[in-house]
Design a protein around this motif. Structure first.
Motif, short mmCIF file in Angstrom:
data_model
loop_
_atom_site.label_atom_id
_atom_site.label_comp_id
_atom_site.label_asym_id
_atom_site.label_seq_id
_atom_site.Cartn_x
_atom_site.Cartn_y
_atom_site.Cartn_z
N ASP A 69 0.83 -1.21 0.00
CA ASP A 69 0.00 0.00 0.00
C ASP A 69 0.86 1.26 0.00
OD1 ASP A 69 -2.20 -1.63 0.05
OD2 ASP A 69 -2.54 -1.44 2.21
N GLN A 70 1.93 1.26 0.81
CA GLN A 70 2.78 2.45 0.86
C GLN A 70 3.52 2.67 -0.45
OE1 GLN A 70 1.18 3.59 3.81
NE2 GLN A 70 3.06 4.77 3.57
N GLY A 128 2.38 1.75 -3.37
CA GLY A 128 1.35 2.21 -4.30
C GLY A 128 1.11 3.70 -4.18
N GLU A 129 1.07 4.23 -2.96
CA GLU A 129 0.90 5.67 -2.78
C GLU A 129 2.08 6.44 -3.36
OE1 GLU A 129 0.16 6.63 1.24
OE2 GLU A 129 -1.63 5.36 1.44
N ALA A 130 3.30 5.90 -3.15
CA ALA A 130 4.49 6.57 -3.68
C ALA A 130 4.49 6.55 -5.21
CB ALA A 130 5.75 5.91 -3.13
N ARG A 154 1.86 6.63 -7.12
CA ARG A 154 0.88 7.62 -7.57
C ARG A 154 1.45 9.04 -7.48
NH1 ARG A 154 -2.63 3.97 -4.96
NH2 ARG A 154 -2.51 5.14 -2.99
N ASP A 155 2.42 9.23 -6.56
CA ASP A 155 3.06 10.53 -6.45
C ASP A 155 4.18 10.73 -7.47
OD1 ASP A 155 1.39 11.17 -4.38
OD2 ASP A 155 2.79 10.54 -2.81
N GLN A 178 -0.03 2.50 11.99
CA GLN A 178 0.17 3.88 11.57
C GLN A 178 1.61 4.32 11.77
OE1 GLN A 178 -2.03 5.55 9.90
NE2 GLN A 178 -3.51 3.85 10.13
N ARG A 228 3.63 2.78 9.02
CA ARG A 228 3.39 3.46 7.74
C ARG A 228 4.20 4.75 7.66
NH1 ARG A 228 -2.10 1.70 8.61
NH2 ARG A 228 -2.69 0.14 7.04
N ARG A 229 4.24 5.51 8.76
CA ARG A 229 5.02 6.74 8.75
C ARG A 229 6.51 6.43 8.57
NH1 ARG A 229 1.17 8.40 12.59
NH2 ARG A 229 2.41 7.58 14.33
N SER A 243 6.98 5.42 4.91
CA SER A 243 6.72 6.59 4.05
C SER A 243 7.86 7.59 4.12
CB SER A 243 5.41 7.24 4.47
OG SER A 243 5.17 8.42 3.73
N SER A 293 10.04 8.68 1.00
CA SER A 293 10.00 10.09 0.62
C SER A 293 11.39 10.69 0.61
CB SER A 293 9.09 10.86 1.59
OG SER A 293 7.77 10.39 1.53
#
Length: 444
Positions: A311-312, A314-316, A318-319, A338, A341-342, A345, A349
């Motif tokens: 999931d993480q 996938g979000e990256a 999309r960015d 949570q 995830r941080r 992420s 990032s």
């Protein structure tokens, strides 16, 4: 040489507390039993074997003396019958026979040696004996003038049943004592194992509210100290979280007023610079709040680490990041979702700011689950890798300051990993960039 021998010896010794405790208890017991058995062999068995051998040799000497005085056939039949009934001896006379083999030296074995000594003392004739005629009998052959006398006797005449009873008693008592020792030591070690498990769970952020001190006084003291330490750490984290959250929240109000005031001002170089400063301050406040949220009392729960990582990523994607993901082994782990995830992420990032491509590999490595992030960026000098985990620290020589950030991303990532009992490590990537290795211990 000595240290190598010590290592070899230690490799054979148990490593657990239960095994070492049993070794400490059982070694003196085993030595005591060995000494007891040796004393028994030297004293009791030696004495019994000597007396039984002398008894059998005396019976043989009696038969020979009788036949020496009454060599006729009628007397031989009488002594043959009498010896079988009263001495358990079977006599067979071989006329004109010559003894083929003679025993002249004590054979090997305690019983055989004692029998040889007894026969040699009481017989003045050549003799030979065979202890293994069959499973239950032995044979003694004696040279006479008229031939050879064969005497067959039961083996039990040379063995005492107390010998076997003694060994059975020794073995039985040893098994009982060892069994009792194992039961008691397991009960003593169990509280220590529970304490170790509770400490491991606490290190991974799992609640241990049902833990209670038990066991010996020393173990209870250690458990009580552990619970006090857990409460102190919990209060410290709560105070720090409350302080960071309070300060960050209080800063939002003046920042909001400043934004409103600046929005009403006409555009000018000074006003635009102030607006950018306010934006930077808001970004810093958001970072503080994110750091504070990492210390919140989130409950650990069984989490599909592979799905969370997917999931993480996938979000990256999309960015706009270029990421290659490969999960070797999936696993359900006790995590604070949570917080993890941080952590993931922030690592991705951070790589996305300074690298074009990122490779993510996840799988089991022994007793740990590792997630490896390899980027193709400029990397970080080895001497400065630990400094990037310090709050608000930035590597201005190797990282582009225009990309933003206040220096809390990697701090939050390591803080989250260590809150789960793991760590975040920085290494050289095979492609020349930076490798970030997220290590999470697998609970037992």
């Amino acid at each position: 040489m000595g240290s190598e021998q010590n290592r070899r010896i230690k490799s054979f010794l148990p490593t657990g507390l239960l095994g070492r405790s049993l070794l400490i208890l059982m070694t003196p017991m085993l030595l005591l039993q060995v000494v007891t058995v040796l004393i028994f062999f030297e004293r009791h068995w030696d004495t019994v074997a000597r007396q039984l051998s002398r008894g059998l040799a005396g019976d043989v000497a009696y038969v020979l003396d009788y036949l020496g005085q009454y060599p006729d056939e009628d007397h031989f039949k009488w002594i043959q019958h009498s010896a079988r009934g009263h001495m358990q001896l079977d006599l067979v006379f071989e006329p004109d026979a010559i003894l083929d083999e003679q025993t002249t030296e004590p054979p090997f074995g305690l019983v055989s040696k004692e029998l040889f000594v007894a026969l040699d003392e009481r017989l003045s004739r050549p003799f030979y004996f065979n202890m293994d005629l069959d499973d239950r009998r032995l044979e003694i052959r004696v040279q006479l003038k008229q031939g050879v006398l064969s005497i067959v006797a039961p083996r039990k005449r040379l063995y005492n049943s107390t010998t076997y009873i003694f060994f059975m008693w020794i073995a039985g008592s040893a098994l009982i004592l060892y069994g009792v020792a194992v039961i008691f030591m397991r009960n003593q070690v169990r509280p220590i194992r529970r304490l170790a498990k509770a400490a491991d769970q606490f290190g991974r952020g799992v609640d241990v509210e049902d833990f209670k001190p038990e066991g010996a006084a020393e173990v209870r003291t250690a458990a009580t100290s552990f619970m006090a330490m857990r409460d102190r750490i919990g209060r410290h984290l709560s105070q720090r979280t409350a302080l960071l959250a309070g300060v960050s929240h209080d800063l939002r109000t003046p920042l909001t007023r400043m934004k409103l005031e600046l929005a009403m001002q006409q555009s000018s170089p000074g006003v635009d610079a102030l607006k950018q400063d306010v934006v930077d301050m808001e970004r810093m406040v958001d970072a503080y709040l994110a750091f504070a949220r990492g210390e919140e009392g989130e409950k650990a729960e069984l989490t599909d680490i592979g799905k969370l990582l997917t999931d993480q990523v996938g979000e990256a994607l999309r960015d706009g990041q270029q990421i290659d993901l490969h999960i070797e082994d999936n696993l359900d782990m006790e995590l604070r979702p949570q917080s993890m995830r941080r952590c993931i992420s922030n690592i991705m990032s951070n790589a996305g700011r300074y690298a074009n491509n990122l490779s993510v590999r996840a799988g089991r490595r022994g007793q740990d689950y590792e997630i490896v992030f390899d980027d193709d960026g400029p990397g970080i000098p080895a001497e400065k890798r630990e400094e990037v985990f310090k709050p608000f620290f930035r590597l201005e020589e190797s990282r582009n300051q225009a990309t933003g950030g206040v220096g809390l991303g990697m701090t939050i990532a390591r803080d989250s990993a260590r809150g789960h009992g793991g760590d975040v490590l920085l290494e050289d990537a095979p492609g020349g960039g930076l490798r970030v290795r997220l290590v999470l211990p697998i609970g037992h």
